[in-house]
Design a protein around this motif. Structure first.
Motif: not given
Length: 563
Positions: A37, A40, A398-399
């Motif tokens: 994260t 990210s 994460r995205s």
């Protein structure tokens, strides 16, 4: 055997004399959990509104406006359905941006650091009531609890982290001695200015003082004066103390509300809180069915919570630790129970950030009863399981694409989840799939405004102006925010309707005066229609709001030539 006993006693001595060492490994694990994260590059869900597109975060000159504006009003303007006032939280985002830049990683990094700070503050607070080793155990478990992932990995989840940090620091200072009470009050003021749930802290402190036979009425009176002042400030800024948006239980009776929440708390709060399983990123309707009077399991869940409330009341009356633990669990989550305030969501995992302290304390007390070897093995096992579960859950943050896909898996009947996935697909160049998901969102909810808006923006980019106009025409009322009016203005420009375009841009600025896009386009439009003075006014405002925007250098160059 004697050798083993000696080593055990030595290890126990180290455990008790250096309890903070117990926190070192979990802190490292915590950073490992959220490594993806931190890396990210996307602002996800509300992060995109509250932080990325919030024009009030871009300039020091706008800081007074930022601190005197509602939490959602900064992002959506006057049509914001939720009315909250969190200036300390917004100041943290402003400082975050000023020091670490506009990329998401800086915000994620600060969240992880604050989460570790909460664990340290929790240890410092708990060791006043528990054995040092037990307090360290509870803090270590707190660091890795899977239900905390949403609070830490979701940037706007910082509200939960920051308010708990301020309340723990306030409690520590108010418990230390009379000479620290001013600093304790300052921490409490900051907590109130971070999130509304801090208002329950005076009740918690009063319960603690009752338990420990401490008399300091002047402190409690001062805390309530601070609460009163905060409420008055909220009335001045917002015009009302609080408004949670569209009622999740609109048109539902009190019994349905009570039974549904009781069942939800068991299945989607208690179970994930303890096991780390069953986590969900989207609880919007109709995922959770309403419970009617004939739902036996819902009645059992209600009986369970009532029995815990009675046990808490009895514990407080008898001045037992159970009473204080019950207060710590129920008070922070009570404002989100739909019994006092009406909210637009049935619940969220981040609401459990503070109540989870109780689970960590109970687990630590249970571990304390074990022998050293068994305790160590059990602790390692718990931390390992929780860390693996947390890391797996953190992967969805994460995205934008990963989050959107997880939201659809978690709640396949959510129009919002489908619309979020459609937007993520668009931004990844997959327009056909994006349009398909917007259409699916409208099948689930024919009135979903985000799906109509995103379809309108997609069709505009594709040159399908008439279709774009039809989509945007479906977004009416409060849902017709500044972004919708900007899109309508762009469509009007494409059609040569410049007067209507200017009117639409002005309408957007009426809703959100700090909308950088509207100012830029009005400046451009005024320049094209022979109004240089008006153009200069809007371009200057644009540079004030968005000094780092891609068009800012050209605008500066233009204004320099006019001097």
């Amino acid at each position: 055997m004697n050798h083993f006993s000696t080593r055990a006693r030595r290890a126990a001595a180290i455990w008790n004399s250096h309890p903070l060492a117990v926190l070192i490994l979990p802190v490292i694990i915590s950073f490992a959990i959220y490594a993806r994260t931190i890396a990210s590059t996307d602002f996800i869900r509300d992060d995109a509104y509250i932080i990325a597109s919030n024009g009030l975060l871009g300039s020091v000159r706008l800081l007074p406006r930022l601190l005197s504006t509602g939490y959602w009003e900064g992002a959506m303007g006057s049509v914001a359905p939720v009315q909250e006032y969190r200036p300390a939280l917004m100041l943290s985002f402003f400082l975050n941006r000023a020091v670490l830049g506009t990329n998401p990683w800086g915000y994620h990094l600060v969240n992880v650091l604050l989460h570790a700070g909460v664990a340290v503050a929790l240890f410092a607070a708990l060791k006043r009531f528990l054995k040092t080793a037990t307090a360290a155990l509870a803090a270590a478990l707190f660091l890795t609890l899977p239900v905390h992932v949403e609070s830490v990995a979701y940037i706007v989840g910082r509200s939960e982290i920051l308010v708990l940090l301020f309340l723990l620091l306030s409690w520590i200072d108010l418990e230390r001695s009379r000479e620290h009470w001013r600093r304790g009050l300052l921490w409490f003021m900051l907590a109130l200015l971070t999130k509304e749930q801090a208002v329950v802290f005076p009740i918690l402190l009063a319960a603690s003082d009752w338990m420990h036979k401490v008399k300091r009425n002047w402190v409690h009176a001062t805390l309530w004066l601070v609460v009163t002042a905060n409420m008055a400030l909220r009335l001045v800024v917002l015009g009302r103390p609080f408004h949670g948006g569209h009622d999740y239980f609109a048109d539902k009776g009190a019994l349905v509300r009570l039974l549904t929440v009781a069942k939800f708390w068991v299945l989607h709060y208690a179970v994930p809180l303890v096991t780390g399983s069953g986590l969900c990123s989207d609880y919007s309707r109709p995922l959770i069915p309403d419970s009617a009077a004939g739902d036996v399991f819902a009645w059992l869940c209600l009986a369970f919570w009532v029995s815990l409330l009675l046990a808490t009341t009895y514990g407080l009356w008898r001045k037992r630790p159970l009473g204080l633990l019950g207060i710590v669990f129920f008070l922070p989550v009570l404002p989100t129970s739909h019994l006092i305030l009406k909210l637009d969501t049935i619940g969220a995992e981040r609401f459990l950030y503070t109540p989870s302290i109780v689970v960590c304390v109970l687990a630590a007390l249970a571990l304390e009863r074990l022998r050293l070897l068994a305790r160590s093995l059990a602790l390692v096992l718990l931390l390992t399981v929780y860390s693996i579960e947390s890391a797996a859950r953190a992967e969805i943050w994460r995205s934008e694409m990963a989050y959107a896909q997880a939201s659809v898996r978690d709640n396949p009947v959510s129009a919002g989840a489908r619309s979020t996935l459609g937007l993520a697909l668009l931004r990844n160049g997959r327009a056909v799939e994006g349009e398909t998901n917007f259409r699916k969102a409208l099948e689930l909810n024919p009135k979903h405004p985000a799906a109509y808006f995103n379809l309108g923006r997609l069709y505009y980019d594709q040159g399908r102006i008439a279709e774009a106009d039809r989509m945007l025409a479906q977004v009416t009322g409060d849902a017709a925010d500044a972004d919708v009016w900007v899109m309508r203005a762009l469509i009007a420009e494409r059609r040569g309707q410049l007067d209507y375009a200017a009117t639409a841009y002005d309408r957007a600025l009426t809703i959100r005066p700090w909308d950088a896009t509207a100012h830029f386009n009005l400046g451009r439009l005024a320049l094209a229609t022979g109004h240089p003075a008006i153009s200069t006014q809007h371009f200057r405002r644009y540079l004030e709001i968005a000094p780092e925007a891609s068009d800012a250098p050209q605008v500066r160059e233009l204004l320099e030539k006019r001097r």
